[in-house]
Structure formats: C-alpha cells, structure tokens
Design an enzyme around this catalytic site. Structure first.
Site, PDB file in Angstrom:
ATOM      1  N   HIS A   1     -69.129 -44.414  23.900  1.00  7.90           N
ATOM      2  CA  HIS A   1     -68.154 -43.932  24.884  1.00  7.90           C
ATOM      3  C   HIS A   1     -68.228 -44.794  26.152  1.00  7.90           C
ATOM      4  CE1 HIS A   1     -67.542 -39.802  22.954  1.00  7.90           C
ATOM      5  NE2 HIS A   1     -68.468 -40.400  22.210  1.00  7.90           N
TER       6      HIS A   1
ATOM      7  N   ASP B   1     -63.584 -38.597  29.812  1.00  5.22           N
ATOM      8  CA  ASP B   1     -63.741 -38.556  28.361  1.00  5.22           C
ATOM      9  C   ASP B   1     -63.039 -37.317  27.822  1.00  5.22           C
ATOM     10  OD1 ASP B   1     -65.024 -38.372  25.694  1.00  5.22           O
ATOM     11  OD2 ASP B   1     -66.239 -40.000  26.507  1.00  5.22           O
TER      12      ASP B   1
ATOM     13  N   ALA C   1     -77.998 -56.805  18.962  1.00  3.25           N
ATOM     14  CA  ALA C   1     -77.323 -58.115  18.901  1.00  3.25           C
ATOM     15  C   ALA C   1     -76.111 -58.146  19.833  1.00  3.25           C
ATOM     16  CB  ALA C   1     -76.847 -58.356  17.469  1.00  3.25           C
TER      17      ALA C   1
ATOM     18  N   GLN D   1     -72.929 -58.044  19.519  1.00  4.65           N
ATOM     19  CA  GLN D   1     -72.124 -57.811  18.307  1.00  4.65           C
ATOM     20  C   GLN D   1     -70.751 -58.488  18.293  1.00  4.65           C
ATOM     21  OE1 GLN D   1     -72.445 -54.097  16.153  1.00  4.65           O
ATOM     22  NE2 GLN D   1     -70.235 -53.856  16.229  1.00  4.65           N
TER      23      GLN D   1
ATOM     24  N   HIS E   1     -71.627 -48.597   9.957  1.00  9.15           N
ATOM     25  CA  HIS E   1     -71.551 -47.144   9.792  1.00  9.15           C
ATOM     26  C   HIS E   1     -70.134 -46.610  10.016  1.00  9.15           C
ATOM     27  CE1 HIS E   1     -71.612 -47.759  14.020  1.00  9.15           C
ATOM     28  NE2 HIS E   1     -71.756 -46.495  14.344  1.00  9.15           N
TER      29      HIS E   1
ATOM     30  N   ASN F   1     -65.848 -48.334  17.533  1.00  9.54           N
ATOM     31  CA  ASN F   1     -65.897 -49.650  18.185  1.00  9.54           C
ATOM     32  C   ASN F   1     -66.171 -50.744  17.161  1.00  9.54           C
ATOM     33  OD1 ASN F   1     -65.759 -49.131  21.176  1.00  9.54           O
ATOM     34  ND2 ASN F   1     -67.443 -47.779  20.608  1.00  9.54           N
TER      35      ASN F   1
ATOM     36  N   GLU G   1     -63.842 -53.892  16.303  1.00  7.05           N
ATOM     37  CA  GLU G   1     -64.373 -55.239  16.576  1.00  7.05           C
ATOM     38  C   GLU G   1     -64.334 -56.092  15.304  1.00  7.05           C
ATOM     39  OE1 GLU G   1     -68.209 -54.291  18.283  1.00  7.05           O
ATOM     40  OE2 GLU G   1     -67.271 -53.340  20.015  1.00  7.05           O
TER      41      GLU G   1
ATOM     42  N   ALA H   1     -69.592 -37.526  12.808  1.00  8.05           N
ATOM     43  CA  ALA H   1     -68.433 -37.591  13.710  1.00  8.05           C
ATOM     44  C   ALA H   1     -67.254 -38.255  13.001  1.00  8.05           C
ATOM     45  CB  ALA H   1     -68.814 -38.300  15.011  1.00  8.05           C
ATOM     46  N   ASP H   2     -66.607 -39.227  13.674  1.00  7.23           N
ATOM     47  CA  ASP H   2     -65.399 -39.816  13.076  1.00  7.23           C
ATOM     48  C   ASP H   2     -65.707 -40.834  11.977  1.00  7.23           C
ATOM     49  OD1 ASP H   2     -66.455 -41.639  14.902  1.00  7.23           O
ATOM     50  OD2 ASP H   2     -64.504 -42.435  15.497  1.00  7.23           O
TER      51      ASP H   2
HETATM   52  N1  UDP Z   1     -73.418 -52.960  19.519  1.00 10.45           N
HETATM   53  C1  UDP Z   1     -73.939 -54.105  20.069  1.00 10.45           C
HETATM   54  N2  UDP Z   1     -75.062 -54.637  19.496  1.00 10.45           N
HETATM   55  C2  UDP Z   1     -75.662 -54.086  18.426  1.00 10.45           C
HETATM   56  C3  UDP Z   1     -75.107 -52.918  17.852  1.00 10.45           C
HETATM   57  C4  UDP Z   1     -73.977 -52.386  18.416  1.00 10.45           C
HETATM   58  O1  UDP Z   1     -73.415 -54.658  21.043  1.00 10.45           O
HETATM   59  O2  UDP Z   1     -76.685 -54.619  17.992  1.00 10.45           O
HETATM   60  C5  UDP Z   1     -72.221 -52.377  20.142  1.00 10.45           C
HETATM   61  C6  UDP Z   1     -71.012 -52.610  19.276  1.00 10.45           C
HETATM   62  O3  UDP Z   1     -70.435 -53.868  19.575  1.00 10.45           O
HETATM   63  C7  UDP Z   1     -70.128 -51.429  19.628  1.00 10.45           C
HETATM   64  C8  UDP Z   1     -71.106 -50.339  20.033  1.00 10.45           C
HETATM   65  O4  UDP Z   1     -72.359 -50.984  20.246  1.00 10.45           O
HETATM   66  O5  UDP Z   1     -69.285 -51.755  20.722  1.00 10.45           O
HETATM   67  C9  UDP Z   1     -71.302 -49.287  18.967  1.00 10.45           C
HETATM   68  O6  UDP Z   1     -70.194 -48.447  18.969  1.00 10.45           O
HETATM   69  P1  UDP Z   1     -69.638 -47.743  17.663  1.00 10.45           P
HETATM   70  O7  UDP Z   1     -68.466 -46.934  18.071  1.00 10.45           O
HETATM   71  O8  UDP Z   1     -69.413 -48.723  16.599  1.00 10.45           O
HETATM   72  O9  UDP Z   1     -70.817 -46.832  17.170  1.00 10.45           O
HETATM   73  P2  UDP Z   1     -71.732 -45.724  17.884  1.00 10.45           P
HETATM   74  O10 UDP Z   1     -72.832 -46.460  18.533  1.00 10.45           O
HETATM   75  O11 UDP Z   1     -70.860 -44.994  18.879  1.00 10.45           O
HETATM   76  O12 UDP Z   1     -72.180 -44.875  16.758  1.00 10.45           O
END
Ligand code: UDP
Length: 475
Positions: A17, A119, A355, A357, A372, A376, A380, A395-396
């Site tokens: 979020h 939010d 990382a 990402q 998963h 996001n 991406e 969740a979603d």
């Molecule tokens: N992310 C990142 N590095 C990592 C793992 C995740 O920068 O090693 C970032 C990814 O780019 C994304 C966010 O963390 O923007 C994860 O959001 P997402 O909605 O996919 O999953 P959540 O963490 O909410 O379950």
C-alpha cells in the site's frame, strides 16, 4: 481567493500500500501539488532507514507520522502486524483521534488540507474529512477484479449461496457463477482468502465488507489499473462510485513524469541488495526466472525446499528473493542438505534478501517471474512484458492469479500446489518453447500498459482529470 491544493495521503501501513501511495504522492508533487504523506511512526522509521526519503522526493512532499495503535514493544512483523490491524486494533478509536487532531491543526494554519486521499480500507477518514469540510478520495490498492468480488461475496454468504463446510469439505472447484463478469471461470478456490476457508471468518469478512461499502461514500475512487486490462469489470464497478480514476500502472506513469530515472525500488521497508544486478548482467537474455513472494507472504521451510528443488530441476538460472522474515519454521535440514543447497545455488542461482524488483524485471536476462500474484508485482511484470507463475496466498492474490491465467493470458496459476514437480513443469512451460504464446500475449499487454500512460492514453488523461478535480476543490 484560490488556495493552493494541499493533499494529505494516508496509506494502510503495509509495503504494497505504501509503495503505491508514495508513487501517487510523488506524481502529484511533480504536477505542482503540495502533499503531506502520513505514515505510522514505525513504518516511517523503516522507510527513512532504507529509502533515502529525505533527499529523493520533491520539496513539496512532506512526511508526517502518527502512532499505529500497537503497544511500543510489539514486534510488528509484517504479517502479524497486518492481522493485528484487521483483527484487534480498533482502528477507529485508536487511530482516528490522532488523525483528526492532525487535520484540525492543519486547518487552523494558512496552508489547510484541501483533499484527503486515503487508503480505501481506512474509510473512517471519509467521516473525519466530512466533519471538517474536506473531501476524501479513496485509493484501493487491490486489482479491480478483486474489489468487484468484495462487493458481491458478502451478499452471497448472507443468501446462503456461498456455504462454509465447517468439518465437511467444500468443493474448491465449484464455480461461483453469480458475480457478473466472471461467471464462467471463477471457482471457489479463486476467491479472496476470507471466502476460501472451511469456517466463516466473520471479523475478516466484516472488515473488508464495511470498508468496501464505506468507500463508495468518498468523493471519488482511484485505482492502480488501466482500462485495457480490466475494462469489463470497470464498467460494472463504475455504477457503485461517483467517479473512478484509473491511473495505473502508477510506476510507469511516474517514470514518464520524472526528469531522470532514480533508483526505482527504493520505496521499501527493507534494504535493497543490488548485487543481483551484476549477477543478472552475466546471464544470457531471457534465461533467468525471478522468484519473489512480496513483502508479506510467509512460507514453511518445507515449501521453500519444494520450490528450490523445482527450480534446480528445471535447470534454469534463478534469482530468488528470500526475505529475512519469510520462513515460518526453523531449518530442519541437516548440514548435508544445507551444503547441497549452497552448492547448487552457487552453480545456477543468486539469492538476496530484497531486490530492486522493477529494475530486475526490466533486465534483459529475466524471462519469467515466479511470484505470489500481489497486485504491484503483477503490474510490474506485465509492464516489463515478463510472464508470471503465481503461487497465491491471500487477499487479492488468489483472484489475480486466476485472471492472470484465464483472462489476461500473461501467466500460469499454481494455486494450492507447491511441490517440486509442479514448480519444475511450470517453470519449463513458461520459459521454454511452449511459453511462446504467453510471452507474446504478455508483451502485447505490456505495450497496452505503456500506451495507457503516454500522452493521450487512458491513464494519462484520467490523471489529468484527477489533477483538475484537485484544483477545483480549492476554488
Ligand atoms: N519488492 C521489491 N523487492 C523485492 C520484493 C518486492 O522492491 O525484493 C516490491 C515490488 O516491486 C512491489 C512490492 O514490493 O512493488 C510488493 O507488492 P505486491 O503488491 O506485489 O505484494 P505485497 O507485498 O503487497 O504482498
């Protein structure tokens, strides 16, 4: 007299979020709007430690913090923390007073808040705003296809159409045919986590239901999606809100506005390990499978080993994010197994704790993403044209992964299966010749995503309208 727009942004305190709402904050600032970003004390300390926030944002972006309602010594581990926020912290009575107090103090200064963007699961802010004459826009950080199920499922539970088995098994492959737009393909196993369990989770369902219904009272809704991806569901959901601004993929829209690219993944609550970029440089084009399950998912050590064996057996090089707090059981492996893991990983893999990402997905060596199905991550990956394998948890994610495979054709759904042979087979199906079709359709969807944020594209235009709306609120 016209006032300068001053927007207060308040995200739910979780990485997924915060990431999206911080991007929106930066976008607004780059478009001449003053923004106050409200974080919990705890998350702000983490963000400040890892994300270089003091120097990298425009001066018109200010940070403010409030308490999160948990006792000082609470460990605040991501998953437990989120559960506490849904199940035990009385958000309304514990957070609302600090939120109201902050707003009241702004309104008495010469730079009052002219709009709250909060939010979509913190809807108490709408009433607080109303009381002070400030309009509130809700930002839902989940996919529209999931949000749409949140509107329908409570009534299916109440009418008895959706049953909970208790001790009896429920048929996870049964179609849920009464949700418009997904009648033919949505199964019980694809529903958001609260609706998949054997027992009814009243608290969880009520939380989501109440927040979803309340969010319709807001001035407008912002969604991080784009029209070409979710248009059938968007046309259904538009009847529930006064206005909807689809302005995604936000990270792509933001990149078009930034004067120069900056380290794009530094919104994190973890320290980014960039060594993996060098490792990627040494790999051949489209050969690497990137593995990451986001910021909240926990997995058992045994599941981690199944994934590891599947990856090794697939014989593809892999870059794997193993978040320090993501394994739920102590390593039960003997030294021998640990040695084997280390040896094989050295041969064909790279493991990091967190990382960059977005950069990883944009790297030419990456050909697939085992994740998963977080929203996001899904966006991406689509923007980068990298097809996905989704192993969703809650969740979603469970809804997203079904749409990934059945509707958008940008990947495969590994739902409820985590064994080495499934992992190996899916990685091969994604990365080898068989995956050609998926690679093509993902590339097409990626192109549509990028088009949507270009001058004249749907998200580009919707963002312009949102800006206009924010300016009109000041007159
Ligand atoms: N992310 C990142 N590095 C990592 C793992 C995740 O920068 O090693 C970032 C990814 O780019 C994304 C966010 O963390 O923007 C994860 O959001 P997402 O909605 O996919 O999953 P959540 O963490 O909410 O379950």
């Amino acid at each position: 007299m016209d006032r300068t727009p001053h927007v207060l942004i308040f995200p739910f305190p979780a990485q997924g979020h915060i990431t999206q709402m911080l991007k929106l904050a930066e976008l607004l600032c780059l478009s001449g709007i003053q923004v106050t970003f409200l974080n919990t004390h705890h998350n702000h300390r983490r963000l400040r430690r890892h994300a270089d926030i003091d120097s990298r944002f425009p001066a018109s972006l200010r940070f403010q913090t409030i308490p999160d309602g948990l006792p000082p010594h609470h460990p605040r581990r991501q998953f437990g923390f989120l559960k506490e926020w849904i199940y035990s912290v009385d958000i309304k009575s514990q957070i609302e007073p600090s939120f109201r107090h902050l707003l009241v103090s702004y309104q008495s200064q010469n730079n009052p808040v002219t709009c709250i963007i909060s939010d979509g699961v913190l809807t108490f802010t709408i009433d607080v705003g109303m009381g002070l004459g400030i309009p509130t826009i809700s930002f839902r950080t989940v996919s529209t296809c999931c949000l749409w199920t949140y509107f329908w499922l409570p009534q299916l539970v109440r009418s008895g159409d959706l049953k909970f088995g208790g001790e009896e098994l429920i048929d996870m492959d049964e179609r849920v045919s009464s949700i418009p737009g997904s009648e033919t393909f949505l199964r019980r196993r694809d529903l958001p986590s609260f609706y998949r369990s054997k027992e009814i989770d009243k608290t969880g369902m009520e939380f989501v239901d109440t927040e979803t219904q309340n969010s319709t009272k807001s001035h407008a809704l912002i969604l991080n999606t784009f029209e070409d991806l979710e248009s059938p569901i968007l046309s259904e959901i538009r009847n529930r809100f006064t206005k909807i601004y689809t302005i995604g993929p936000l990270h792509t829209l933001l990149n078009t506005k930034r004067a120069e690219p900056i380290s794009v993944s530094s919104n994190g609550l973890w320290e980014v390990d960039r060594t993996c970029m060098k490792w990627l440089d040494s790999q051949t084009p489209k050969s690497v499978i990137y593995v990451s399950f986001g910021s909240v998912v926990l997995m058992k050590h045994s599941e981690m080993m199944e994934i590891w064996h599947g990856l090794v057996n697939s014989e593809k090089p892999f870059l794997w994010v193993v978040r320090p707090d993501s394994i739920t059981e102590e390593l039960e492996s003997s030294d021998e197994v640990a040695e084997e893991v280390a040896e094989e990983t050295k041969k064909r893999g790279c493991i990091v704790g967190w990382a960059p990402q977005e950069e990883v997905l944009a790297h030419g060596a990456v050909g697939g993403f085992l994740g998963h199905g977080g929203w996001n991550s899904t966006l991406e990956s689509v923007v980068a044209g990298v097809p996905l394998i989704c192993w969703p948890h809650f969740a979603d994610q469970t809804v997203n992964s079904r749409f990934v495979e059945e509707v958008w054709r940008v990947g495969l759904d590994m739902k409820d299966r985590c064994d080495r042979s499934t992992v190996e087979m899916m990685v091969r199906d994604l990365m080898d010749e068989k995956g050609e079709g998926l690679r093509e359709s993902t590339a097409r969807m990626g192109e549509l995503a990028r088009e949507s944020v270009r001058d004249g594209g749907s998200s580009f235009c919707n963002f312009k309208d949102l800006m206009e709306d924010l300016r009109l609120m000041c007159q």
